[in-house]
Scaffold this motif. Sequence first.
Motif, PDB file in Angstrom:
ATOM      1  N   VAL A 173      72.724 -17.377  64.435  1.00  0.00           N
ATOM      2  CA  VAL A 173      73.142 -16.024  64.788  1.00  0.00           C
ATOM      3  C   VAL A 173      71.907 -15.136  64.918  1.00  0.00           C
ATOM      4  N   ASP A 174      71.747 -14.512  66.093  1.00  0.00           N
ATOM      5  CA  ASP A 174      70.599 -13.651  66.362  1.00  0.00           C
ATOM      6  C   ASP A 174      70.975 -12.203  66.090  1.00  0.00           C
ATOM      7  N   ILE A 175      70.191 -11.572  65.222  1.00  0.00           N
ATOM      8  CA  ILE A 175      70.463 -10.209  64.774  1.00  0.00           C
ATOM      9  C   ILE A 175      69.200  -9.379  64.943  1.00  0.00           C
ATOM     10  N   VAL A 176      69.354  -8.154  65.415  1.00  0.00           N
ATOM     11  CA  VAL A 176      68.213  -7.267  65.618  1.00  0.00           C
ATOM     12  C   VAL A 176      68.448  -5.961  64.871  1.00  0.00           C
ATOM     13  N   ALA A 177      67.367  -5.419  64.325  1.00  0.00           N
ATOM     14  CA  ALA A 177      67.427  -4.117  63.658  1.00  0.00           C
ATOM     15  C   ALA A 177      67.038  -3.037  64.660  1.00  0.00           C
ATOM     16  N   ALA A 178      67.929  -2.078  64.880  1.00  0.00           N
ATOM     17  CA  ALA A 178      67.668  -1.009  65.834  1.00  0.00           C
ATOM     18  C   ALA A 178      66.615  -0.049  65.291  1.00  0.00           C
ATOM     19  N   GLU A 179      65.921   0.617  66.206  1.00  0.00           N
ATOM     20  CA  GLU A 179      64.846   1.537  65.836  1.00  0.00           C
ATOM     21  C   GLU A 179      65.342   2.637  64.911  1.00  0.00           C
ATOM     22  N   GLY A 180      66.536   3.123  65.157  1.00  0.00           N
ATOM     23  CA  GLY A 180      67.067   4.212  64.339  1.00  0.00           C
ATOM     24  C   GLY A 180      67.791   3.746  63.097  1.00  0.00           C
ATOM     25  N   GLY A 181      67.810   2.449  62.847  1.00  0.00           N
ATOM     26  CA  GLY A 181      68.499   1.906  61.687  1.00  0.00           C
ATOM     27  C   GLY A 181      69.770   1.175  62.072  1.00  0.00           C
ATOM     28  N   GLY A 182      70.178   0.249  61.245  1.00  0.00           N
ATOM     29  CA  GLY A 182      71.392  -0.531  61.501  1.00  0.00           C
ATOM     30  C   GLY A 182      71.091  -1.851  62.169  1.00  0.00           C
ATOM     31  N   LEU A 183      71.947  -2.840  61.922  1.00  0.00           N
ATOM     32  CA  LEU A 183      71.793  -4.176  62.475  1.00  0.00           C
ATOM     33  C   LEU A 183      72.815  -4.409  63.580  1.00  0.00           C
ATOM     34  N   MET A 184      72.436  -5.201  64.580  1.00  0.00           N
ATOM     35  CA  MET A 184      73.343  -5.560  65.653  1.00  0.00           C
ATOM     36  C   MET A 184      73.236  -7.050  65.933  1.00  0.00           C
ATOM     37  N   VAL A 185      74.386  -7.679  66.174  1.00  0.00           N
ATOM     38  CA  VAL A 185      74.416  -9.089  66.555  1.00  0.00           C
ATOM     39  C   VAL A 185      74.216  -9.188  68.054  1.00  0.00           C
ATOM     40  N   LEU A 186      73.221  -9.969  68.475  1.00  0.00           N
ATOM     41  CA  LEU A 186      72.965 -10.150  69.902  1.00  0.00           C
ATOM     42  C   LEU A 186      73.648 -11.396  70.445  1.00  0.00           C
ATOM     43  N   GLU A 187      73.560 -12.517  69.730  1.00  0.00           N
ATOM     44  CA  GLU A 187      74.115 -13.772  70.240  1.00  0.00           C
ATOM     45  C   GLU A 187      74.533 -14.670  69.082  1.00  0.00           C
ATOM     46  N   VAL A 188      75.436 -15.595  69.395  1.00  0.00           N
ATOM     47  CA  VAL A 188      75.808 -16.664  68.466  1.00  0.00           C
ATOM     48  C   VAL A 188      75.617 -17.979  69.210  1.00  0.00           C
ATOM     49  N   ASN A 189      74.771 -18.836  68.678  1.00  0.00           N
ATOM     50  CA  ASN A 189      74.427 -20.104  69.333  1.00  0.00           C
ATOM     51  C   ASN A 189      75.155 -21.248  68.641  1.00  0.00           C
ATOM     52  N   SER A 190      76.000 -21.955  69.397  1.00  0.00           N
ATOM     53  CA  SER A 190      76.794 -23.037  68.815  1.00  0.00           C
ATOM     54  C   SER A 190      76.067 -24.378  68.814  1.00  0.00           C
TER      55      SER A 190
END
Length: 315
Positions: free
Chosen positions: A250-267
């Motif tokens: 699972v690829d997750i990125v931290a946004a510049e202003g705070g908070g995490l977002m899921v970008l992709e899920v690799n099976s």
Amino acid sequence: MIPRILVLNDNSEKRTRGLAAGFRRRGAVAINASLATLAFDTGSPSGISIPGFDGALPDAVLVRSIAAGSFEAITRRLGVLHALGRLGVPVWNSAQAIERCVDKSMTTFLLANAGLPTPPTFAVEGMEAARQIAARELPAAPLVLKPLFGAQGRGIRLIQSLDDLPAEDDVSGVFYLQHYVRRPGPPFRDCRVFVCAGRPIAMMSRRGDDWITNVNRGAVPEPVSGHDEDELSELAVAAAAAVGADFAGVDIVAAEGGGLMVLEVNSMPAWSGLQSVAAVNIADAIAEALLACLAERRATVSLGKPYRFAAPANR
């Protein structure tokens, strides 16, 4: 009885040998084959012919990779996985989970539908529809265009103006557009969390000079720092559950202003980069989890109780 596990992989690679060793240490046998070599065969007892199994079925199947092919070939191969599941063979990951993850538009739909943070995303057909989306969204943020079925960062483009949109033929007529998540850089960073059987087993930060932080593009794997590992783990486990994956990167990125977002899920995730910074042997962890689930299934069935072998249900 010694469990026989069919490992489907199109490359005779170190990860496959590691899986075979992991199964062997736990009293199981791993047999490697390409999914393309499995065939529908109404003359066989199960209706499926599998190299090395003499008409029998494996106790479980682990899908490591599926080679590129025509639409017809991929449809047939996924059909074989669907059929194995219908015959009661546990398949990690199931054909349905693979289909959900390979199609990025379905992945993001399921993530958003589960209430998980993921960037605003749009998937449309045709240049006219793509230009309408870009004209509306670009004032808020640049857009990332990704191949709908792409992997390892190939074919990704940053769209900052309408002129950056590629020709329809370059994207097979489908435009998958996602808000670019602004973050500090260079160097740029994101996180990969490896989830197996509903548990996070390893994670890494990927650092690169390019905003596309795939290891195969030169990003450097590092231990995670500066993030709440519990938060990353919880988000990754929920993302894997949303697509129904037994194991996933699972690829997750931290946004510049705070908070995490899921970008992709690799099976069908690779883990050589992750293994370089992980405290656990990832192949061993997968083998142990699969065999534990298989043992639980056998014990439940022996008691005459119904058992459904699957990843955590969608949220």
